[in-house]
Design an enzyme around this catalytic site. Structure first.
Site, PDB file in Angstrom:
ATOM      1  N   PRO A  89     117.579 -89.160 -27.065  1.00 46.08           N
ATOM      2  CA  PRO A  89     116.267 -88.514 -27.221  1.00 46.08           C
ATOM      3  C   PRO A  89     115.766 -88.579 -28.663  1.00 46.08           C
ATOM      4  O   PRO A  89     114.597 -88.383 -28.936  1.00 46.08           O
ATOM      5  CB  PRO A  89     116.516 -87.062 -26.808  1.00 46.08           C
ATOM      6  N   GLU A 116     127.097 -83.839 -24.808  1.00 45.64           N
ATOM      7  CA  GLU A 116     125.942 -83.470 -25.644  1.00 45.64           C
ATOM      8  C   GLU A 116     125.501 -84.635 -26.530  1.00 45.64           C
ATOM      9  O   GLU A 116     124.529 -84.529 -27.271  1.00 45.64           O
ATOM     10  CB  GLU A 116     126.308 -82.268 -26.523  1.00 45.64           C
ATOM     11  N   ARG A 154     113.010-108.371 -16.166  1.00 51.20           N
ATOM     12  CA  ARG A 154     111.755-108.838 -15.547  1.00 51.20           C
ATOM     13  C   ARG A 154     111.048-109.862 -16.429  1.00 51.20           C
ATOM     14  O   ARG A 154     110.212-110.629 -15.971  1.00 51.20           O
ATOM     15  CB  ARG A 154     110.812-107.661 -15.288  1.00 51.20           C
ATOM     16  N   ASP A 169     102.003-107.187 -15.201  1.00 52.91           N
ATOM     17  CA  ASP A 169     102.475-105.800 -15.241  1.00 52.91           C
ATOM     18  C   ASP A 169     101.558-105.016 -16.167  1.00 52.91           C
ATOM     19  O   ASP A 169     101.080-105.533 -17.165  1.00 52.91           O
ATOM     20  CB  ASP A 169     103.918-105.766 -15.785  1.00 52.91           C
TER      21      ASP A 169
HETATM   22  N1  LIG Z   1     115.869 -88.996 -23.194  1.00 53.43           N
HETATM   23  C1  LIG Z   1     116.765 -90.016 -23.402  1.00 53.43           C
HETATM   24  N2  LIG Z   1     116.420 -91.306 -23.666  1.00 53.43           N
HETATM   25  O1  LIG Z   1     117.551 -92.006 -23.801  1.00 53.43           O
HETATM   26  N3  LIG Z   1     118.644 -91.220 -23.634  1.00 53.43           N
HETATM   27  C2  LIG Z   1     118.180 -89.980 -23.374  1.00 53.43           C
HETATM   28  C3  LIG Z   1     119.031 -88.801 -23.113  1.00 53.43           C
HETATM   29  O2  LIG Z   1     118.535 -87.745 -22.729  1.00 53.43           O
HETATM   30  N4  LIG Z   1     120.335 -88.964 -23.324  1.00 53.43           N
HETATM   31  C4  LIG Z   1     121.265 -87.858 -23.116  1.00 53.43           C
HETATM   32  C5  LIG Z   1     121.394 -86.971 -24.325  1.00 53.43           C
HETATM   33  C6  LIG Z   1     122.838 -86.510 -24.315  1.00 53.43           C
HETATM   34  C7  LIG Z   1     123.566 -87.321 -23.310  1.00 53.43           C
HETATM   35  O3  LIG Z   1     124.671 -87.919 -23.922  1.00 53.43           O
HETATM   36  C8  LIG Z   1     122.621 -88.388 -22.829  1.00 53.43           C
END
Ligand SMILES: Nc1nonc1C(=O)N[C@@H]1CC[C@H](O)C1
Length: 246
Positions: A89, A116, A154, A169
């Site tokens: 994230p 986490e 793709r 697309d």
């Molecule tokens: N939004 C997202 N975009 O790519 N990855 C995420 C995501 O939430 N990853 C998680 C966070 C902790 C756990 O390890 C995996």
């Protein structure tokens, strides 16, 4: 296109290697997907790959050693100098432009974290780019990694039946896609727009472009902000806005 996926749940990746166009792409050798499981490389006698965060806080973190050693194996199986992307994230937002960039690399290693997240030292030492699929938190990086595998695949010539599909697309044109209809012509009192059954290809092309522009204006005006409209596009959009009382 080569994908190396670092994941504790390699069987999840079957969702792209065993179904649909990406399955066919794997079978045709157009893409290759390798999964490497950090649990196979942990030095912990109980097979652990995670531990509590220093400084306290909820949940567990993935430790450096299993990830580092799994990455070593992944790099040994991947083309030389393959870039490493960690799904997170905290990453840059995945979009058409970044998918295009990753496709141009020819290979990528994707880290799908769990718990986490992962120890920061892995990010500092091993990762070239953190990528996010959206501003929300998932239980693992596998679904985001599969988004990248699907979207990038793709773009590989031969993966889609007709290269035009990838070029048409939505975001390839920088606009949202036009509405689409298939048989029957009418159902539940709803008819297919007459223009689509006119056989007039120029009218159909213009109607579709107008729908792309109108939808983008209504739903994703940010995509139009830096777009210089052609005279035709301006005319079509103005007509659309008038017809829809904007
Ligand atoms: N939004 C997202 N975009 O790519 N990855 C995420 C995501 O939430 N990853 C998680 C966070 C902790 C756990 O390890 C995996």
């Amino acid at each position: 296109m080569y994908f190396g996926v670092i994941t504790l749940f390699p069987e999840m990746i079957d969702a792209v290697t065993k179904f649909g166009v990406t399955r066919r792409a794997c079978e045709n050798g157009l893409i290759k997907v390798d999964c490497i499981n950090p649990r196979d490389y942990t030095e912990d006698k109980f097979g652990n790959v995670d531990d509590k965060p220093y400084g306290g806080g909820p949940g567990m973190l993935m430790q450096v050693q299993p990830l580092r050693d799994a990455l070593r194996v992944a790099r040994s199986q991947a083309p030389k100098d393959t870039k490493v992307v960690c799904m997170s994230p905290q990453g840059v937002q995945l979009n058409h432009s970044l998918v295009t960039d990753i496709h141009s690399w020819g290979s990528v290693i994707l880290i799908a974290g769990r718990y986490e997240g992962i120890d920061e030292r892995v990010l500092q030492k091993e990762v070239d780019l953190e990528v996010s699929v959206g501003d929300y938190v998932l239980s693992g990086g596998e679904l985001p990694a599969m988004c990248i595998i699907d979207a990038v695949s793709r773009m590989v010539p031969g993966v889609l039946g007709n290269i035009q599909n990838a070029q048409e697309d939505s975001f390839a044109q920088g606009l949202l896609h036009f509405p689409q209809y298939t048989r029957p012509e009418e159902i539940d009192g709803m008819r297919v727009p007459e223009v689509l059954m006119s056989g007039n290809h120029e009218k159909i092309r213009n109607w579709r472009l107008q729908q792309c522009l109108g939808r983008t204006y209504e739903r994703r005006p940010d995509l139009l902000k830096n777009r210089v409209l052609t005279k035709l596009e301006r005319k079509l959009l103005d007509e659309y806005l008038q017809e829809h009382d904007f």
